[in-house]
Design an enzyme around this catalytic site. Structure first.
Site, PDB file in Angstrom:
ATOM      1  N   HIS A  62       0.850  -1.186   0.000  1.00  0.00           N
ATOM      2  CA  HIS A  62       0.000   0.000   0.000  1.00  0.00           C
ATOM      3  C   HIS A  62       0.886   1.236   0.000  1.00  0.00           C
ATOM      4  O   HIS A  62       1.850   1.311   0.765  1.00  0.00           O
ATOM      5  CB  HIS A  62      -0.915   0.018   1.219  1.00  0.00           C
ATOM      6  CG  HIS A  62      -2.072   0.954   1.082  1.00  0.00           C
ATOM      7  ND1 HIS A  62      -1.925   2.321   1.157  1.00  0.00           N
ATOM      8  CD2 HIS A  62      -3.385   0.730   0.844  1.00  0.00           C
ATOM      9  CE1 HIS A  62      -3.107   2.887   0.984  1.00  0.00           C
ATOM     10  NE2 HIS A  62      -4.005   1.950   0.795  1.00  0.00           N
ATOM     11  N   HIS A  79       0.747  -4.897   2.277  1.00  0.00           N
ATOM     12  CA  HIS A  79      -0.674  -4.675   2.543  1.00  0.00           C
ATOM     13  C   HIS A  79      -1.543  -5.879   2.220  1.00  0.00           C
ATOM     14  O   HIS A  79      -2.362  -6.281   3.040  1.00  0.00           O
ATOM     15  CB  HIS A  79      -1.140  -3.468   1.727  1.00  0.00           C
ATOM     16  CG  HIS A  79      -2.577  -3.107   1.926  1.00  0.00           C
ATOM     17  ND1 HIS A  79      -3.092  -2.802   3.171  1.00  0.00           N
ATOM     18  CD2 HIS A  79      -3.615  -2.994   1.044  1.00  0.00           C
ATOM     19  CE1 HIS A  79      -4.371  -2.511   3.052  1.00  0.00           C
ATOM     20  NE2 HIS A  79      -4.717  -2.632   1.781  1.00  0.00           N
TER      21      HIS A  79
END
Length: 555
Positions: free
Chosen positions: A248, A355
């Protein structure tokens, strides 16, 4: 071919069924996130369901999802657009039929959540929609501003807990799947109150979530340690695309504090990314600037950090309406205030973090794995939806769709087989010997996470991957030989096994595609429009060494 991966034994612990308590269920669900709970909600009486969760049931990756659920709800949007956006993000490795199936089911699954009591944010009495990176239209439903997963899980846990045919064991660690004659038959489960127990089931659903804790920088909670990937691999199920970990782009970076996800919806609402000098740099890297797919944004941030020799870049929302931003993102507003930051005025330091695990257990449209008796859904799987890069807010959707479809398939199987028979197959875990010295598991864990971040992170190369493989093999040789008696040790063994699988796949894919970037092979290669599959070739032989068996399958 990937390097050999020795498995010292089939099961992590020795066990004798004559000495353990036995429990029976029609369906055993391992994992209590959105995929597991949606499966449970699809299985009605008279079938008995047992949900086993590693931590408290409310603690899952699903609960931490901020952004929302993607679905075509706006008359100006179309299924074809959502499909096209997903395929574009997946960089050639998506299964178009799976993508179309999931996208077309999205409105139905969102409506289902609303019927079950999920309160999505609204504008003028209609469900509010926002846009995130990689999406061509606003199509993300969200709740509590920036806490969608929390609200969704509240609703589905409440509904599942009220069902007479469903039991939930919390704080129960699944040590291994039980297999006999090439079929999954249940699981060996441990908790502090009951100790080890054998759970026998006619169908087993694996919904254990992700693997972010293999990395030093991650948005994932402490439970995301790749246990499900390891369980499936030891049991003989095929894993696929293990080189694809999504990072992310925007994780709050404040030295000494825990890492916190700052949702992509911030950029969807118009936030800019700036470097230490205040320069807005994303337009130089991608025509969509801050709304580019996550892999492009993460690489751009990493490169800009290197150029400026600074440990972070910054999110800037100061040009947006302050009152609206506080209403839209109340959780992030509270988080920033805890660090004496005003998100409407101050630059917020961010950097990428691990992520979402794109690779996982290979499943078909109905959630069936390659191991009979075992289904899977959610982040632990490789379904064909995400390809080489997950499109934002397609993850909760995937768990809902495949959880529902798996439940339907399991019910069909249960009803076709007729009444259940209580059966205990002749399974036993071989005694484990050796490795009695005390190990500093925290030190090994920290070292592994640093190594993975350094050598198997956003950018990789042959030298770094070779170093990582050698080091992980060294740790595996003495850690996997131990007989542990609690989850800390079993988790460490799982993490080392999955790390080695990820390194093997990343070493084999000699190109850059999606979230997998090789500095020594910087371009995508048409010859690599294929999957890398890994599995143990022999399921029932215990006490011997096995090797990674890999195959590349064209898309």
């Amino acid at each position: 071919m990937a390097a050999p991966l020795d498995l010292p034994r089939r099961y992590l612990v020795g066990f004798d069924p004559r000495e353990l308590p036995h429990h029976f269920a029609d369906v055993l669900i391992i994992g209590g996130g959105v995929a597991g709970m949606r499966t449970a909600l699809g299985i009605d009486e008279p079938h008995r369901v047992l949900v086993v969760t590693k931590d408290e049931v409310r603690e899952s990756n699903s609960s931490y999802a901020q952004g929302g659920i993607a679905g075509v709800l706006d008359p100006e949007d179309h299924f074809e657009d959502h499909i096209a956006d997903t395929l574009a993000a997946g960089k050639g490795l998506c299964d178009p039929e799976v993508v179309a199936m999931v996208v077309r089911e999205a409105p139905r699954r969102i409506a289902e959540l609303i019927e079950w009591g999920t309160h999505f944010d609204e504008v003028d009495g209609q469900v509010a929609l926002t846009r995130e990176g990689g999406h061509s239209h606003p199509r993300i439903v969200h709740a509590l501003g920036d806490a969608t997963g929390l609200e969704v899980m509240r609703a589905v846990i409440l509904k599942a807990s009220a069902r007479a045919n469903t039991r939930i064991w919390q704080n129960s660690f699944t040590i291994d799947l039980l297999t006999h004659e090439g079929r999954c038959r249940g699981a060996l489960v441990w908790d502090r109150r009951r100790g080890p127990a054998l759970v026998w089931a006619r169908a087993v659903m694996l919904a254990t979530g992700g693997a972010g804790q293999l990395y030093r920088e991650t948005t994932n909670p402490a439970i995301a340690t790749a246990d499900g990937h390891a369980l499936a691999y030891r049991a003989g199920a095929e894993l696929r695309d293990m080189e694809f970990m999504q990072f992310h782009p925007t994780v709050l970076y404040i030295a000494g504090s825990a890492r916190h996800l700052l949702t992509e919806a911030l950029r969807g609402e118009g936030a800019y990314l700036r470097d230490r000098n205040g320069r807005r740099f994303m337009p130089e890297y991608h025509p969509l600037a801050e709304l580019a797919p996550r892999d492009d944004v993460s690489r751009a941030i990493t490169e800009q950090m290197a150029k400026t020799r600074h440990p972070s870049v910054y999110l800037d929302l100061s040009h947006l309406d302050a009152a609206y931003i506080r209403r839209r993102f109340p959780g992030i507003d509270r988080l920033c205030r805890g660090f004496d930051l005003d998100m409407t005025r101050d630059l917020i330091p961010v950097r990428p973090g691990a992520h979402y695990m794109i690779g996982g257990v290979t499943i078909d449209d109905d959630g069936r794995t390659t191991l009979p008796g075992l289904w899977a859904a959610g982040e632990v799987t490789s379904s064909g939806l995400h390809g080489a890069n997950r499109l934002a807010s397609n993850s909760l959707l995937e768990g809902l769709v495949h959880g529902a479809r798996a439940a339907e398939d399991i019910v069909r199987m249960l009803e076709s087989e007729g009444p259940a028979r209580l059966e205990v197959p002749p399974i036993a875990g071989a005694p484990v010997e050796g490795g009695h010295e005390t190990l500093d598991l925290a030190d090994i864990r920290d070292s592994l996470r640093s190594l993975m971040w350094r050598s198997v992170g956003i950018t990789r190369d042959a030298a770094g991957l070779a170093e990582a493989a050698e080091q992980v093999e060294f740790w595996r040789r003495y850690v996997l030989g131990h007989a542990f008696t609690d989850p800390a040790g079993w988790t460490m063994q799982n993490m080392l096994m999955v790390a080695r699988l990820m390194i093997a796949a990343a070493s084999q894919r000699e190109e850059s595609r999606g979230v997998h970037t090789r500095s020594d092979f910087p371009n995508p290669d048409p010859a690599w429009v294929r999957h890398i599959a890994l599995r143990v070739p022999s399921l029932e032989i215990e006490g011997i060494n096995h090797a990674i068996a890999t195959a590349a399958h064209e898309v």
